[in-house]
Design a protein around this motif. Structure first.
Motif: not given
Length: 209
Positions: A54, A75, A56, A206-207, A31, A116-118, A204, A79-80
């Motif tokens: 990858r 994006a 975040t 999420s991964e 990250t 976007v979730r984080w 990422t 990448h996240e």
């Protein structure tokens, strides 16, 4: 220098804040905070592409609106995007209404480019009330297993070796980019070579999760 965040904050916020992900998969989450920035983001994207890695990117809304092309490039490269609120500041000091507004403004700026979730708070300390706001917005708060806090966010000659020593399966590594951090892409390059030699892949959040 690296700081073991799990030991420092885990007993306080465990369950509501992600520090690491238990997994047997040979991967860790990379990250990067405080972008996007023309001085570092393009070089970081080149390094990540070269290694097939990858990440975040926890972006600041203020910088995202100034450099939407860079957000789009992040994006588009797979990448996240993560919400780091509007500007680089200790978010725990913000009144609740101001925090909520800055979180929402950043979310709108980033969601133009992807989901976007984080969320990651500025200066690494979320409060319970701020967490309630982020959870209400559908965001999960994440800090990390280790964060580089010296060498302008991990840009010293020995940073890659020191970070490699603490990265394990399921780790969440926190780095920083932006002004004064031109050496960070080089650190990431060297670190990814080291982790790949150990069979670890950078992915990422999420991964990993």
């Amino acid at each position: 220098m690296t700081l073991p965040l799990v030991a420092a904050l885990g007993p306080v916020l465990r369950g509501r804040v992600l520090f690491a992900v238990p997994t047997r998969a040979p991967r860790f989450a990379l990250t990067v905070d405080d972008g996007p920035d023309p001085a570092t983001t393009p070089a970081l994207l080149e390094v990540l592409a070269r290694h097939g890695a990858r990440a975040t990117f926890f972006l600041l809304g203020e910088r995202a609106t100034e450099h939407p092309g860079l957000v789009a490039r992040i994006a588009a490269a797979g990448h996240e995007l993560g919400n780091h609120t509007w500007r680089d500041e200790p978010t725990w000091r913000l009144p609740l209404d101001e925090f909520a507004a800055k979180l929402a403004d950043t979310q709108r700026a980033l969601e133009e480019h992807g989901p976007v979730r984080w969320f990651r708070p500025g200066s690494g300390w979320p409060t319970a009330r701020h967490l309630a706001i982020t959870e209400g917005a559908g965001l999960r708060c994440v800090l990390g297993t280790a964060v580089a806090i010296s060498g302008a966010g991990a840009g010293t000659a020995g940073s890659a070796a020191r970070l490699d020593a603490v990265v394990r399966r399921g780790s969440v590594l926190v780095l920083h980019e932006g002004p004064g951090r031109a050496a960070v892409p080089g650190t990431v390059d060297a670190l990814l070579a080291r982790t790949a030699a150990r069979g670890l892949a950078a992915v990422t959040l999420s991964e990993l999760a």
